[in-house]
Design a protein around this motif. Structure first.
Motif, PDB file in Angstrom:
ATOM      1  N   THR A  48      -2.186   4.282 -10.487  1.00 26.13           N
ATOM      2  CA  THR A  48      -1.965   4.037 -11.911  1.00 26.13           C
ATOM      3  C   THR A  48      -0.532   3.607 -12.180  1.00 26.13           C
ATOM      4  O   THR A  48      -0.271   2.700 -12.990  1.00 26.13           O
ATOM      5  N   ILE A  49       0.413   4.217 -11.480  1.00 28.87           N
ATOM      6  CA  ILE A  49       1.829   3.922 -11.694  1.00 28.87           C
ATOM      7  C   ILE A  49       2.188   2.522 -11.208  1.00 28.87           C
ATOM      8  O   ILE A  49       2.949   1.802 -11.862  1.00 28.87           O
ATOM      9  N   THR A  50       1.636   2.105 -10.075  1.00 34.46           N
ATOM     10  CA  THR A  50       2.126   0.897  -9.405  1.00 34.46           C
ATOM     11  C   THR A  50       1.207  -0.308  -9.482  1.00 34.46           C
ATOM     12  O   THR A  50       1.679  -1.445  -9.358  1.00 34.46           O
ATOM     13  N   GLY A  51      -0.089  -0.112  -9.573  1.00 32.05           N
ATOM     14  CA  GLY A  51      -1.011  -1.241  -9.446  1.00 32.05           C
ATOM     15  C   GLY A  51      -1.200  -1.702  -8.009  1.00 32.05           C
ATOM     16  O   GLY A  51      -1.889  -2.696  -7.762  1.00 32.05           O
ATOM     17  N   LEU A  52      -0.598  -0.980  -7.032  1.00 28.21           N
ATOM     18  CA  LEU A  52      -0.730  -1.351  -5.619  1.00 28.21           C
ATOM     19  C   LEU A  52      -2.014  -0.771  -5.031  1.00 28.21           C
ATOM     20  O   LEU A  52      -2.695   0.055  -5.639  1.00 28.21           O
ATOM     21  N   ARG A  53      -2.316  -1.179  -3.813  1.00 27.28           N
ATOM     22  CA  ARG A  53      -3.352  -0.530  -3.040  1.00 27.28           C
ATOM     23  C   ARG A  53      -2.852   0.863  -2.662  1.00 27.28           C
ATOM     24  O   ARG A  53      -1.636   1.103  -2.565  1.00 27.28           O
ATOM     25  N   VAL A  54      -3.774   1.783  -2.445  1.00 24.46           N
ATOM     26  CA  VAL A  54      -3.425   3.131  -2.017  1.00 24.46           C
ATOM     27  C   VAL A  54      -4.360   3.533  -0.895  1.00 24.46           C
ATOM     28  O   VAL A  54      -5.454   2.972  -0.740  1.00 24.46           O
ATOM     29  N   GLY A  55      -3.929   4.516  -0.098  1.00 24.05           N
ATOM     30  CA  GLY A  55      -4.784   4.945   0.994  1.00 24.05           C
ATOM     31  C   GLY A  55      -4.332   6.250   1.598  1.00 24.05           C
ATOM     32  O   GLY A  55      -3.204   6.706   1.391  1.00 24.05           O
ATOM     33  N   THR A  56      -5.220   6.875   2.348  1.00 23.38           N
ATOM     34  CA  THR A  56      -4.877   8.081   3.099  1.00 23.38           C
ATOM     35  C   THR A  56      -4.392   7.680   4.481  1.00 23.38           C
ATOM     36  O   THR A  56      -4.926   6.776   5.108  1.00 23.38           O
ATOM     37  N   TRP A  57      -3.366   8.393   4.940  1.00 30.30           N
ATOM     38  CA  TRP A  57      -2.807   8.120   6.281  1.00 30.30           C
ATOM     39  C   TRP A  57      -2.573   9.459   6.973  1.00 30.30           C
ATOM     40  O   TRP A  57      -1.471   9.913   7.092  1.00 30.30           O
ATOM     41  N   VAL A  58      -3.584  10.115   7.492  1.00 28.94           N
ATOM     42  CA  VAL A  58      -5.003   9.791   7.322  1.00 28.94           C
ATOM     43  C   VAL A  58      -5.738  11.105   7.050  1.00 28.94           C
ATOM     44  O   VAL A  58      -5.243  12.178   7.384  1.00 28.94           O
ATOM     45  N   TYR A  59      -6.959  10.994   6.445  1.00 34.42           N
ATOM     46  CA  TYR A  59      -7.788  12.185   6.323  1.00 34.42           C
ATOM     47  C   TYR A  59      -8.031  12.779   7.715  1.00 34.42           C
ATOM     48  O   TYR A  59      -8.311  12.057   8.676  1.00 34.42           O
TER      49      TYR A  59
ATOM     50  N   THR B 117       0.820  -1.206   0.000  1.00 34.13           N
ATOM     51  CA  THR B 117       0.000   0.000   0.000  1.00 34.13           C
ATOM     52  C   THR B 117       0.858   1.261   0.000  1.00 34.13           C
ATOM     53  O   THR B 117       1.787   1.378   0.798  1.00 34.13           O
ATOM     54  N   ILE B 118       0.521   2.199  -0.887  1.00 34.85           N
ATOM     55  CA  ILE B 118       1.117   3.532  -0.894  1.00 34.85           C
ATOM     56  C   ILE B 118       0.154   4.465  -0.167  1.00 34.85           C
ATOM     57  O   ILE B 118      -1.046   4.497  -0.483  1.00 34.85           O
ATOM     58  N   LEU B 119       0.682   5.231   0.774  1.00 36.04           N
ATOM     59  CA  LEU B 119      -0.161   6.050   1.637  1.00 36.04           C
ATOM     60  C   LEU B 119       0.237   7.522   1.539  1.00 36.04           C
ATOM     61  O   LEU B 119       1.412   7.846   1.337  1.00 36.04           O
ATOM     62  N   MET B 120      -0.737   8.398   1.704  1.00 36.43           N
ATOM     63  CA  MET B 120      -0.516   9.834   1.634  1.00 36.43           C
ATOM     64  C   MET B 120      -1.082  10.528   2.866  1.00 36.43           C
ATOM     65  O   MET B 120      -2.193  10.221   3.301  1.00 36.43           O
ATOM     66  N   PRO B 121      -0.331  11.498   3.411  1.00 37.15           N
ATOM     67  CA  PRO B 121      -0.864  12.301   4.519  1.00 37.15           C
ATOM     68  C   PRO B 121      -1.828  13.360   4.007  1.00 37.15           C
ATOM     69  O   PRO B 121      -1.894  13.641   2.811  1.00 37.15           O
ATOM     70  N   ASP B 122      -2.548  13.964   4.927  1.00 39.09           N
ATOM     71  CA  ASP B 122      -3.560  14.974   4.589  1.00 39.09           C
ATOM     72  C   ASP B 122      -3.127  16.315   5.189  1.00 39.09           C
ATOM     73  O   ASP B 122      -3.788  16.855   6.065  1.00 39.09           O
ATOM     74  N   VAL B 123      -1.994  16.828   4.706  1.00 36.48           N
ATOM     75  CA  VAL B 123      -1.435  18.077   5.233  1.00 36.48           C
ATOM     76  C   VAL B 123      -1.130  19.003   4.055  1.00 36.48           C
ATOM     77  O   VAL B 123      -0.203  18.732   3.286  1.00 36.48           O
ATOM     78  N   PRO B 124      -1.905  20.077   3.866  1.00 37.42           N
ATOM     79  CA  PRO B 124      -1.752  20.903   2.671  1.00 37.42           C
ATOM     80  C   PRO B 124      -0.355  21.475   2.465  1.00 37.42           C
ATOM     81  O   PRO B 124       0.082  21.662   1.339  1.00 37.42           O
ATOM     82  N   GLN B 125       0.376  21.746   3.569  1.00 34.23           N
ATOM     83  CA  GLN B 125       1.686  22.377   3.430  1.00 34.23           C
ATOM     84  C   GLN B 125       2.744  21.428   2.867  1.00 34.23           C
ATOM     85  O   GLN B 125       3.830  21.881   2.490  1.00 34.23           O
ATOM     86  N   TRP B 126       2.474  20.136   2.825  1.00 32.05           N
ATOM     87  CA  TRP B 126       3.518  19.172   2.492  1.00 32.05           C
ATOM     88  C   TRP B 126       3.541  18.744   1.042  1.00 32.05           C
ATOM     89  O   TRP B 126       4.593  18.446   0.503  1.00 32.05           O
TER      90      TRP B 126
END
Length: 275
Positions: free
Chosen positions: A63-74, A41-50
């Motif tokens: 699209t790039i990886t075919g992996l699961r993705v997720g927010t860490w965390v909204y 899983t590729i995860l993304m934070p929810d911080v506008p400054q970053w």
């Protein structure tokens, strides 16, 4: 163990928090390497400054990886509940079921972020109600034929009770120098009646601290000395042994690390993922 009669040993999986902190070509290359080493899983934070907003970034990562993705965390107070649910459902549709929605009430200092964004200050109790509203709206949008997994970041007993009711996975918000014994007690008090997956946020691997997963003053040596579960050794053999111990003794089966440490742990992931 894990405060539940539904205790079971789940297969191990590994996620990486990989925000866009470098140029896009380097970030895309980073994602491809992660996909080749067994991370789930590729995860993304929810911080506008970053970085860019998590939704578009995750759509690209999927699209790039075919992996699961997720927010860490909204962060529940940052946008209306229905908007968060709509984005999560849309990501689930566009990735053909490879999206999982991580959600919580916001990082420490969320009140300052809300002021910067011109949003109203939201009391802690209301922020938790917003999490419930997001999950309810997501379930309505998903309908009977889709189930977007929900990962909840929880601290106190009210958040834990909500996660026990509505989440598919849970990660515990805890001090980075909390001892192993204290974390074990925390998990044992979680009433995991439905057998939800237990996820562990690990910001410190060896001497490496993931800046977007830990506070700015995090001392890696202090975290390690506390026997904290926020630490993993960078030696692959030692890390593999410790990961299996944490699953067997406490029930953690989903381990999330920062992109900086992903390479060091790649042999461990290749050995243990799915087992």
């Amino acid at each position: 163990m894990a405060g539940t009669s539904a205790r079971e040993i789940k297969p191990l999986r590994f996620g990486v928090v990989a925000p866009v902190t470098v140029g896009l070509p380097a970030w895309r290359d980073q994602l491809r390497v992660l996909a080749d080493t067994g991370y789930s899983t590729i995860l993304m934070p929810d911080v506008p400054q970053w970085q860019p907003a998590p939704g578009p970034a995750l759509a690209m990562a999927a699209t790039i990886t075919g992996l699961r993705v997720g927010t860490w965390v909204y962060a529940s107070p940052v946008r209306p509940a229905w908007i968060t649910a709509w984005e999560a459902h849309s990501l689930s549709v566009l990735t053909e079921g490879r999206f999982e929605m991580g959600i919580g009430t916001g990082r420490p200092g969320i009140a300052g972020q809300l002021r910067e964004l011109g949003l109203p200050a939201t009391p802690a109790g209301r922020r938790l109600s917003q999490v419930r509203e997001v999950v309810a709206a997501l379930r309505d949008l998903d309908g009977p034929d889709r189930h977007t997994p929900v990962v909840m970041a929880v601290g106190g007993p009210k958040a834990q009770a909500l996660a026990a009711e509505v989440a598919d996975s849970v990660t515990f918000v805890m001090p980075q120098v909390e001892t192993r014994a204290e974390t074990m007690q925390r998990v044992e008090q979680f009433e995991n009646r439905r057998g939800v997956e237990l996820a562990l946020h690990v910001p410190v691997v060896g001497d490496s601290v993931a800046a977007f997963m830990a506070g700015p003053d995090t001392d890696a040596a202090a975290v390690r000395a506390a026997d904290s579960l926020a630490f993993l050794p960078s030696d692959p053999s030692a890390a593999a042994e410790e990961i299996q111990r944490r699953r067997e003794e406490i029930g953690f089966s989903y381990f999330v690390v920062g992109a900086e440490a992903a390479g060091a742990l790649a042999p461990v992931v290749a050995e243990l993922a799915g087992r």
